[in-house]
Design an enzyme around this catalytic site. Sequence first.
Site, PDB file in Angstrom:
ATOM      1  CG  ASP A 140      17.757 -18.550  -6.726  1.00 32.59           C
ATOM      2  OD1 ASP A 140      19.179 -17.683  -6.822  1.00 32.59           O
ATOM      3  OD2 ASP A 140      18.289 -19.484  -7.629  1.00 32.59           O
ATOM      4  CG  ASP A 196      13.828 -19.757 -15.299  1.00 35.61           C
ATOM      5  OD1 ASP A 196      14.766 -18.995 -15.990  1.00 35.61           O
ATOM      6  OD2 ASP A 196      13.901 -20.881 -14.841  1.00 35.61           O
ATOM      7  CB  VAL A 197      15.540 -13.668 -15.325  1.00 32.83           C
ATOM      8  CG1 VAL A 197      15.485 -14.087 -13.798  1.00 32.83           C
ATOM      9  CG2 VAL A 197      17.108 -14.950 -15.301  1.00 32.83           C
ATOM     10  CG  ASN A 225      23.346 -11.016  -8.596  1.00 30.61           C
ATOM     11  OD1 ASN A 225      24.946 -10.249  -8.820  1.00 30.61           O
ATOM     12  ND2 ASN A 225      23.020 -12.489  -8.036  1.00 30.61           N
ATOM     13  CE1 TYR A 276      28.518 -14.154 -17.607  1.00 29.03           C
ATOM     14  CE2 TYR A 276      30.617 -12.901 -16.880  1.00 29.03           C
ATOM     15  CZ  TYR A 276      30.009 -13.330 -16.384  1.00 29.03           C
ATOM     16  OH  TYR A 276      29.491 -12.657 -15.331  1.00 29.03           O
ATOM     17  CE  LYS A 310      27.212 -10.219 -16.204  1.00 24.51           C
ATOM     18  NZ  LYS A 310      26.330  -9.902 -15.104  1.00 24.51           N
ATOM     19  CB  ALA A 320      32.928 -10.378  -6.278  1.00 27.43           C
TER      20      ALA A 320
END
Length: 258
Positions: A48, A73-74, A100, A166, A170, A199
């Site tokens: 994370d 950090d992606v 994720n 977003y 996705k 979720a």
Amino acid sequence: MIPIPQYPKGADLLRDKVVVVTAAAGTGIGSAVARRSLEEGARVVLSDWHERRLGEKAEELTGLGEVHSIPCDVTKEEQIGALIDGARQRFGRIDVLINNAGLGGSRSIVDMTDEEWSRVLDVTLNGTFRATRAAVRAFLAQGGGGAIVNNASVIGWRAQAEQAHYAAAKAGVMALTRCAAVDVAPHGIRVNAVAPSLAMHPFLAKVTTEELLEELTAREVSGRAAEPWEVANVMVFLASDYASYLTGEVVSVSSQHA
């Protein structure tokens, strides 16, 4: 409303596998899939960008099995490389990558800035690409085999106001999943994704209006939001050998994609 089922017992679906999970320090799907992977016998590397929360999550999960944490950090390729290399140095190999990491936000296309668009795409889509590429290279260096599970969303299929960035990200994750699966299939590597809808977890409740949560819940035939671990269960299945002939698929964990 369909009641929440009993939390499942582990069945060793991931016994002895090394699982790397991005964005695992929060209260949502990332931490849930890390927990479920441990309960299914895996050794888990948490990552994370938020180092304090990452350390706290690693400490919380330590009693469930072997846990190691590496900040990442992606949006930074060098940090993703350090994550994959660090996991292999710690456990000798990696077997599963759970992508994720994602970033949302609400903004009309009329008012959306280039920066807002690019930031969501960079974390959600580009981050998934970077981590996938690094994991595949590691799998190949190990002789092939391995599984990648991406976190997409039903919003990649359907329209929703103020979600152009977003939704585009996705939808891109879905396309990346399908195409990457074809590229790496000859090497015994599988790539799949889940597409959840709602979720529920504490952070989501904090940053989302009650009106929107009610609207999204009303769309579900179950009459309730999913629990993060219900989505995590599907990810664990896709990562496991039970899904050995399944690749290039996006599995809807929702009633919103018929």
